[in-house]
Enzyme design. Structure first.
Site, PDB file in Angstrom:
ATOM      1  N   LEU A 174     -40.629 -50.143 -10.388  1.00 14.84           N
ATOM      2  CA  LEU A 174     -41.978 -49.588 -10.339  1.00 14.84           C
ATOM      3  C   LEU A 174     -42.965 -50.570 -10.972  1.00 14.84           C
ATOM      4  CD1 LEU A 174     -43.796 -46.981 -10.018  1.00 14.84           C
ATOM      5  CD2 LEU A 174     -43.030 -46.323 -12.287  1.00 14.84           C
TER       6      LEU A 174
ATOM      7  N   THR B 208     -34.749 -52.822 -15.249  1.00 13.65           N
ATOM      8  CA  THR B 208     -33.429 -52.680 -15.875  1.00 13.65           C
ATOM      9  C   THR B 208     -32.318 -52.722 -14.822  1.00 13.65           C
ATOM     10  OG1 THR B 208     -34.419 -51.379 -17.642  1.00 13.65           O
ATOM     11  CG2 THR B 208     -32.040 -51.184 -17.390  1.00 13.65           C
TER      12      THR B 208
ATOM     13  N   GLU C  13     -40.355 -46.289 -19.696  1.00 14.20           N
ATOM     14  CA  GLU C  13     -40.499 -44.982 -19.016  1.00 14.20           C
ATOM     15  C   GLU C  13     -41.690 -44.189 -19.563  1.00 14.20           C
ATOM     16  OE1 GLU C  13     -37.215 -42.731 -17.601  1.00 14.20           O
ATOM     17  OE2 GLU C  13     -35.892 -44.442 -17.834  1.00 14.20           O
TER      18      GLU C  13
HETATM   19  C1  LIG Z   1     -36.664 -53.526 -21.722  1.00 14.03           C
HETATM   20  C2  LIG Z   1     -37.533 -52.886 -20.688  1.00 14.03           C
HETATM   21  C3  LIG Z   1     -36.956 -52.215 -19.605  1.00 14.03           C
HETATM   22  C4  LIG Z   1     -37.754 -51.670 -18.600  1.00 14.03           C
HETATM   23  N1  LIG Z   1     -37.165 -51.096 -17.493  1.00 14.03           N
HETATM   24  C5  LIG Z   1     -37.951 -50.743 -16.433  1.00 14.03           C
HETATM   25  C6  LIG Z   1     -37.368 -50.325 -15.190  1.00 14.03           C
HETATM   26  O1  LIG Z   1     -36.146 -50.233 -15.052  1.00 14.03           O
HETATM   27  N2  LIG Z   1     -38.193 -50.052 -14.150  1.00 14.03           N
HETATM   28  C7  LIG Z   1     -39.549 -50.128 -14.248  1.00 14.03           C
HETATM   29  O2  LIG Z   1     -40.237 -49.872 -13.266  1.00 14.03           O
HETATM   30  N3  LIG Z   1     -40.138 -50.509 -15.418  1.00 14.03           N
HETATM   31  C8  LIG Z   1     -39.380 -50.825 -16.505  1.00 14.03           C
HETATM   32  N4  LIG Z   1     -39.965 -51.228 -17.687  1.00 14.03           N
HETATM   33  C9  LIG Z   1     -41.413 -51.301 -17.778  1.00 14.03           C
HETATM   34  C10 LIG Z   1     -42.022 -50.232 -18.690  1.00 14.03           C
HETATM   35  O3  LIG Z   1     -41.910 -48.980 -18.082  1.00 14.03           O
HETATM   36  C11 LIG Z   1     -43.471 -50.667 -18.975  1.00 14.03           C
HETATM   37  O4  LIG Z   1     -43.396 -51.795 -19.845  1.00 14.03           O
HETATM   38  C12 LIG Z   1     -44.275 -49.565 -19.615  1.00 14.03           C
HETATM   39  O5  LIG Z   1     -44.504 -48.512 -18.698  1.00 14.03           O
HETATM   40  C13 LIG Z   1     -45.620 -50.049 -20.141  1.00 14.03           C
HETATM   41  O6  LIG Z   1     -46.297 -50.839 -19.208  1.00 14.03           O
HETATM   42  P1  LIG Z   1     -46.885 -52.266 -19.661  1.00 14.03           P
HETATM   43  O7  LIG Z   1     -45.761 -52.994 -20.307  1.00 14.03           O
HETATM   44  O8  LIG Z   1     -47.532 -52.893 -18.493  1.00 14.03           O
HETATM   45  O9  LIG Z   1     -47.954 -51.930 -20.768  1.00 14.03           O
HETATM   46  P2  LIG Z   1     -49.481 -51.525 -20.527  1.00 14.03           P
HETATM   47  O10 LIG Z   1     -49.565 -50.447 -19.520  1.00 14.03           O
HETATM   48  O11 LIG Z   1     -50.277 -52.759 -20.305  1.00 14.03           O
HETATM   49  O12 LIG Z   1     -49.854 -50.909 -21.942  1.00 14.03           O
HETATM   50  C14 LIG Z   1     -50.264 -51.676 -23.078  1.00 14.03           C
HETATM   51  C15 LIG Z   1     -50.714 -50.701 -24.165  1.00 14.03           C
HETATM   52  O13 LIG Z   1     -51.845 -49.963 -23.703  1.00 14.03           O
HETATM   53  C16 LIG Z   1     -51.594 -48.574 -23.786  1.00 14.03           C
HETATM   54  N5  LIG Z   1     -52.234 -47.868 -22.686  1.00 14.03           N
HETATM   55  C17 LIG Z   1     -52.234 -48.194 -21.367  1.00 14.03           C
HETATM   56  N6  LIG Z   1     -52.920 -47.303 -20.666  1.00 14.03           N
HETATM   57  C18 LIG Z   1     -53.383 -46.374 -21.546  1.00 14.03           C
HETATM   58  C19 LIG Z   1     -54.159 -45.203 -21.426  1.00 14.03           C
HETATM   59  N7  LIG Z   1     -54.606 -44.745 -20.253  1.00 14.03           N
HETATM   60  N8  LIG Z   1     -54.440 -44.511 -22.554  1.00 14.03           N
HETATM   61  C20 LIG Z   1     -53.976 -44.931 -23.760  1.00 14.03           C
HETATM   62  N9  LIG Z   1     -53.246 -46.032 -23.929  1.00 14.03           N
HETATM   63  C21 LIG Z   1     -52.934 -46.745 -22.840  1.00 14.03           C
HETATM   64  C22 LIG Z   1     -50.068 -48.457 -23.711  1.00 14.03           C
HETATM   65  O14 LIG Z   1     -49.602 -47.235 -24.244  1.00 14.03           O
HETATM   66  C23 LIG Z   1     -49.648 -49.663 -24.514  1.00 14.03           C
HETATM   67  O15 LIG Z   1     -49.692 -49.361 -25.887  1.00 14.03           O
HETATM   68  C24 LIG Z   1     -39.175 -51.734 -18.721  1.00 14.03           C
HETATM   69  C25 LIG Z   1     -39.757 -52.370 -19.830  1.00 14.03           C
HETATM   70  C26 LIG Z   1     -38.953 -52.946 -20.793  1.00 14.03           C
HETATM   71  C27 LIG Z   1     -39.625 -53.664 -21.933  1.00 14.03           C
END
Ligand SMILES: Cc1cc2nc3c(=O)[nH]c(=O)nc-3n(C[C@H](O)[C@H](O)[C@H](O)COP(=O)(O)OP(=O)(O)OC[C@H]3O[C@@H](n4cnc5c(N)ncnc54)[C@H](O)[C@@H]3O)c2cc1C
Length: 380
Positions: A125, A158, A364
């Site tokens: 995703l 993942t 997630e």
């Molecule tokens: C080890 C690992 C495994 C993962 N596995 C998967 C997987 O299998 N499949 C998959 O699809 N993804 C996966 N992910 C991705 C994970 O789901 C995302 O990293 C997560 O959803 C956050 O997105 P981002 O990293 O782009 O952070 P961002 O969305 O850029 O967020 C940065 C900060 O801003 C805050 N923020 C963003 N929007 C808002 C809002 N509207 N209001 C308040 N605060 C906000 C967030 O809470 C965070 O603190 C994985 C990530 C990691 C690190």
């Protein structure tokens, strides 16, 4: 109300605990330090039926319920966060969407190998510019005859390097309001144009595979579309609601391990002529951890029960994920404090708990996003 586990749930707890203690625990430090995905452990978990707990036997599953599955994640998380994360992602994200939304043919072809533990699945995703804002997906899937041609990039996925299939979200068109329609498509990892690289150097869950995926003119049959083309977005929201129960269970497992290690250490470690467990400052820390572990368990099990009983569980799974993962972080942090300088050393393991727990507040749906989900459910 009945807080007793069924005979089956109790048996699963014992079976998974024995396996976790005997097979995973002795390797947990090595899995972390070498950042090596324990494929052989997953093969054994497959043979035990753990990868198919919440799926019917006709699709290679074990015919269990969500609560049994949550208990299994908790038990694995108690000994190894990396294995726990990959396990939770394989079942909740790689396989469950096919069970929820797949056609009979898709279940037979794609779910059966995953549920029977013969292969692993992934869920793609997140993209470099679409994380919390998953609606910002840029990957596209364009119809070409009987196929989709998919182009885009996914990050932080993942298990992708070891997966047979990845469920990829992609923009397939625009709706009447001009907004992107996001659909989910099953992409076999051996399809031409799929490149998977796993170069991330992570803080925690280091033995869980995390990969980047480039999709370059990947051609897959239109028959691989998962569920309703126009409902891809609500489908993955449902998938994430379910996935949150398993991430919460993983947090619960890490918090439980933090409690057990701290209690044991506090009784053994002597300072000022007595065990540090005699000091009220340490007792209060242990009491807080124990209370939060129990509250997390109640919330995790309740959200699993709601799902099993076909009741709404969006708000409760967000409560569980938010509370249990923040509990895991607090518990691991206090576990280090209770261990003093030794807690800072790798061999005592509690520092690993903290590094692993941190991911659970991000993956997630971050803690901030859980609060948004809850606020929306409250009608804000
Ligand atoms: C080890 C690992 C495994 C993962 N596995 C998967 C997987 O299998 N499949 C998959 O699809 N993804 C996966 N992910 C991705 C994970 O789901 C995302 O990293 C997560 O959803 C956050 O997105 P981002 O990293 O782009 O952070 P961002 O969305 O850029 O967020 C940065 C900060 O801003 C805050 N923020 C963003 N929007 C808002 C809002 N509207 N209001 C308040 N605060 C906000 C967030 O809470 C965070 O603190 C994985 C990530 C990691 C690190």
């Amino acid at each position: 109300m009945d807080f007793n586990l069924t005979k089956e749930q109790t048996m699963i707890r014992k079976m998974v605990r024995d396996f976790a203690e005997e097979v995973i625990k002795p390797r947990a430090i090595e899995i972390d330090t070498e950042a090596k995905f324990p494929l052989d452990i997953f093969e054994q978990m497959g043979e035990l039926g753990l990868l198919g707990i919440p799926f019917p036997e006709e699709y290679g599953g074990s015919g269990g319920d969500t609560l049994s599955y949550a208990i299994a994640v908790e038990e694995i998380g108690r000994v190894c966060g990396s294995t726990g994360l990959s396990y939770a992602a394989a079942v909740s994200l790689g396989a469950s969407p096919i069970y929820y939304f797949g056609t009979e043919e898709q279940k037979k072809e794609f779910l059966t190998p995953l549920a029977s533990g013969k292969a692993l699945g992934s869920f793609g995703l997140t993209e470099p510019n679409a994380g919390s804002d998953a609606g910002g997906t840029k990957t596209t899937a364009v119809v070409d005859g009987d196929d989709f041609i998919i182009n885009g990039e996914k990050c932080f996925i993942t298990n992708a390097s070891f997966a047979k299939t990845i469920i990829v979200t992609a923009v397939t068109g625009k709706n009447e309001k001009g907004k992107n329609i996001i659909s989910a498509i099953i992409v076999p990892t051996d399809a031409e144009g799929v490149t998977i690289t796993s170069n991330y150097d992570k803080m925690g869950v280091r033995g869980s595979d995390t990969a980047e995926i480039v999709l370059d003119n990947v051609r897959v049959p239109r028959a691989n579309l998962l569920g309703d083309e126009k409902k891809g977005f609500s489908q993955f929201l449902y998938t994430l609601d379910g996935g949150r129960i398993s991430i919460a269970a993983l947090g619960l497992g890490i918090a439980q391990a933090s409690l057990e290690k701290s209690l044991q250490y506090a009784k053994e470690r002597k300072q000022f002529g007595k065990s540090i467990s005699n000091f009220q400052a340490i007792q209060f820390k242990l009491a807080d951890i124990a209370m939060e572990v129990e509250l997390s368990r109640n919330m995790v099990y309740k959200s699993a029960w709601l799902k099993d009983n076909d009741k709404p569980f969006t708000k409760e799974s967000a409560y569980a994920k938010l509370f249990a993962t923040e509990t895991a972080f607090r518990a691991a942090n206090q576990a280090i404090q209770i261990h003093g300088g030794y807690g800072y050393m790798r061999e005592y393991e509690v520092e690993r708990y903290l590094r692993d727990a941190k991911l659970l507040e991000i993956g997630e749906g971050t803690s901030e996003i859980q609060r948004l989900v809850i606020a929306r459910q409250l009608g804000c």
